[in-house]
Design an enzyme around this catalytic site. Structure first.
Site, PDB file in Angstrom:
ATOM      1  N   ASP A 155      -8.812  -0.616   1.621  1.00  0.00           N
ATOM      2  CA  ASP A 155      -8.683  -0.129   0.131  1.00  0.00           C
ATOM      3  C   ASP A 155      -9.979  -0.550  -0.702  1.00  0.00           C
ATOM      4  OD1 ASP A 155      -6.285   1.188   0.838  1.00  0.00           O
ATOM      5  OD2 ASP A 155      -5.207   0.204  -0.963  1.00  0.00           O
ATOM      6  N   ASP A 211       0.976  -1.247  -0.159  1.00  0.00           N
ATOM      7  CA  ASP A 211       0.154  -0.089   0.010  1.00  0.00           C
ATOM      8  C   ASP A 211       0.804   1.168  -0.126  1.00  0.00           C
ATOM      9  OD1 ASP A 211      -2.560   1.384   0.340  1.00  0.00           O
ATOM     10  OD2 ASP A 211      -1.823   1.744   2.378  1.00  0.00           O
ATOM     11  N   THR A 247      -2.926   5.079  -4.103  1.00  0.00           N
ATOM     12  CA  THR A 247      -1.913   5.941  -3.181  1.00  0.00           C
ATOM     13  C   THR A 247      -0.532   5.858  -3.881  1.00  0.00           C
ATOM     14  OG1 THR A 247      -1.601   3.988  -1.710  1.00  0.00           O
ATOM     15  CG2 THR A 247      -2.853   5.769  -0.985  1.00  0.00           C
ATOM     16  N   THR A 248      -0.223   4.479  -4.652  1.00  0.00           N
ATOM     17  CA  THR A 248       1.302   4.297  -5.185  1.00  0.00           C
ATOM     18  C   THR A 248       1.175   5.257  -6.647  1.00  0.00           C
ATOM     19  OG1 THR A 248       0.866   2.181  -4.448  1.00  0.00           O
ATOM     20  CG2 THR A 248       2.734   2.768  -6.105  1.00  0.00           C
TER      21      THR A 248
END
Length: 530
Positions: free
Chosen positions: A398, A63, A96-97
């Site tokens: 997520d 994550d 988020t990446t």
């Protein structure tokens, strides 16, 4: 003399044109270093990071936000990227990446533009305009979806899980996340999802396959069976108390010396009557399941009161944490009672069944069949060890966020780098109609977005140049949904492969990345405050 020399040196520092450029370059290098560190974990074939925290704990995760949060980032410009992934985590919860990788690509573009001698403010503003246009393009190519369309929601959730360690269980976890959200909201009218209503309970033992969704409440505390009280209760009426059922203690460290056994008897009798009174009052209010909040001062219950409760047929669970109280009240409809005098029937919650269940080596208490208006659900997350358990917890979170995004913006978009290529191609085409620096900036911005499909292909071990050129030509031919299918190792129509993500994830990623790049470009000096 000194005034003159001061004036001269001032002039010299103003002539020092190199410094802002150096600062900008250093900032971009530092921020891109962070983006490159996280690039390898993008996509289904992305690698995971093992992080050793300062306390010596080990975390294994995929994550982006979790990785950056634990990384010791010293450079202030690089810290902005950590905040960027945190902002994406709050806004969309997933991606988020990607957002950091996109920002890294844009910074590379900005660096090339700065070398051409274009003023940073002009670059920043062009990027903002290009980002606004990119969001409009994303909207145009999105597929509208209703929250009643369960299959699409499950597809979106499993796409979000595909890059995680738990990806092989996505066929189990994705529908579970969807059902959890659908039970908490009214699909027809919901604009947002309060994820507080979905409680993730982490239990060691078993495997991820044993993860289950419970319509109601799950407590990790155990039922106290020492006095032979019931461990299963149908038609439960639940009371939640914040006081203790044990003999009162003096406030200070006092000792009472009793030298006469008749007084001793009297004291014990008093204690007994005191406890019996409390237990009778609780029974009188028709309560048959009692939850007791954790206390620091004295024991929640003692053997004598447990004996009374067992005789009265009341099930007792102690050590309820403070932060669980609100969720328990929302789930069962009970109200916490702080004093025995105010314990009455209207404060109780109701449930069809409260029972202690043993599964995979650990016991939990399930409260099911709750008649309540504000709906809540619990998910018992299982895992063989702490690392897998924590990662499963983050991954389910997520997936829940993905469905929350769909409640906010009811549209899906193809995944697998397809939207980025489409936006990049359209922006490059529209750039030709602009002139001057704006045109160059838009072109660089368009190239920067290709970092996502490139990285996806690289992480899957494909030839990234070949893949991206193939994608470009497919998009030119009008295949808007062509993307990198990592499972097949080729470019495919991604929608047929069921790789879909919420529109909000891509939109907020591009907007937030452009804003961060704008802030970074506008910095021309770093001063250290003493």
């Amino acid at each position: 003399m000194s005034a003159a020399s001061g004036h001269a040196s001032n002039n010299a520092s103003f002539k020092d044109k190199e410094k802002p450029q150096e600062v900008r370059k250093a900032n971009i290098v530092a921020a891109r270093a962070v983006a490159d560190a996280i690039r390898t974990s993008l996509g289904p074939k992305g690698m995971d990071k093992m992080i050793k925290t300062g306390r010596g704990e080990v975390i294994i995760t995929n994550d982006g936000h979790t990785i950056l949060k634990h990384m010791a980032v010293m450079h202030p410009a690089a810290k902005m990227l950590v905040d960027l992934s945190a902002a994406q985590d709050v806004e969309a919860g997933d991606g988020t990446t990607s957002v950091v990788v996109i920002a890294g690509g844009m910074l590379g573009a900005a660096e090339r533009l700065l070398l051409k001698g274009i003023h940073p403010t002009i670059i920043a503003e062009s990027f903002q305009r290009a980002a606004a246009r990119a969001v409009a393009i994303l909207r145009e190519m999105s597929i509208p979806v209703e929250l009643t369309d369960r299959t699409s929601l499950v597809r979106a959730a499993s796409t979000s899980l595909s890059s995680k360690i738990v990806s092989q269980f996505s066929s189990l976890l994705a529908p579970m996340a969807v059902d959890a959200v659908l039970q908490v909201i009214n699909p027809a009218t919901a604009q947002n999802v309060d994820l507080e209503n979905v409680k993730l309970v982490k239990e060691l033992g078993g495997t991820i396959e044993d993860t289950e969704l419970v319509d109601g409440l799950v407590l990790t505390q155990h039922v106290i069976k020492t006095a032979g009280g019931p461990a299963r209760m149908e038609k439960a009426r639940i009371g939640l108390i914040q006081f203790q059922v044990s003999p009162p203690k003096p406030d200070m460290e006092n000792q009472v010396v009793v030298n006469d056994y008749r007084q001793m008897d009297k004291i014990l009798k008093e204690e007994r009557t005191y406890l019996l009174n409390i237990c009778k009052k609780i029974k009188k209010a028709k309560c048959n399941v009692l939850l007791i909040q954790k206390s620091i001062l004295r024991d929640a219950v003692n053997d004598l009161s447990l004996h009374f409760f067992a005789k009265l047929g009341i099930m007792v669970i102690k050590d309820i944490e403070r932060d669980e109280i609100e969720f328990i009240c929302r789930s069962t409809g009970c109200q916490p009672v702080a004093d025995i005098e105010s314990f009455s029937e209207d404060k109780l919650g109701q449930a069809e069944l409260v029972e202690e269940v043993q599964s995979s080596g650990s016991r939990v208490v399930k409260v099911t069949g709750v008649k309540n208006a504000s709906r809540t659900v619990s998910i018992i997350v299982r895992g063989a060890n702490q690392l897998v358990l924590d990662e499963a917890d983050r991954s389910i979170h997520d997936a829940l966020c993905v469905i929350r995004c769909l409640a906010k913006e009811r549209a899906l978009i193809a995944g697998g780098g397809a939207p980025e290529i489409e936006v990049s191609r359209t922006l490059a085409r529209e750039a030709r109609e602009l002139f001057g620096t704006e045109q160059i900036c838009w072109q660089e911005f368009a190239n920067a977005l290709e970092v996502i499909p490139t990285t996806l292909a690289e992480n899957a071990g494909l030839n990234s140049i070949q893949v991206v050129t193939d994608l470009r030509s497919r998009h030119e031919r009008g295949e808007k949904n062509a993307g990198v299918s990592v499972r097949k190792g080729a470019t495919k129509n991604i929608v047929d492969e069921n790789v879909l993500q919420p529109l909000l994830v891509s939109m907020s990623a591009i907007q937030l990345a452009a804003e961060t790049v704008k802030s970074l470009l506008r910095i021309d000096d770093i001063a250290i405050a003493r």
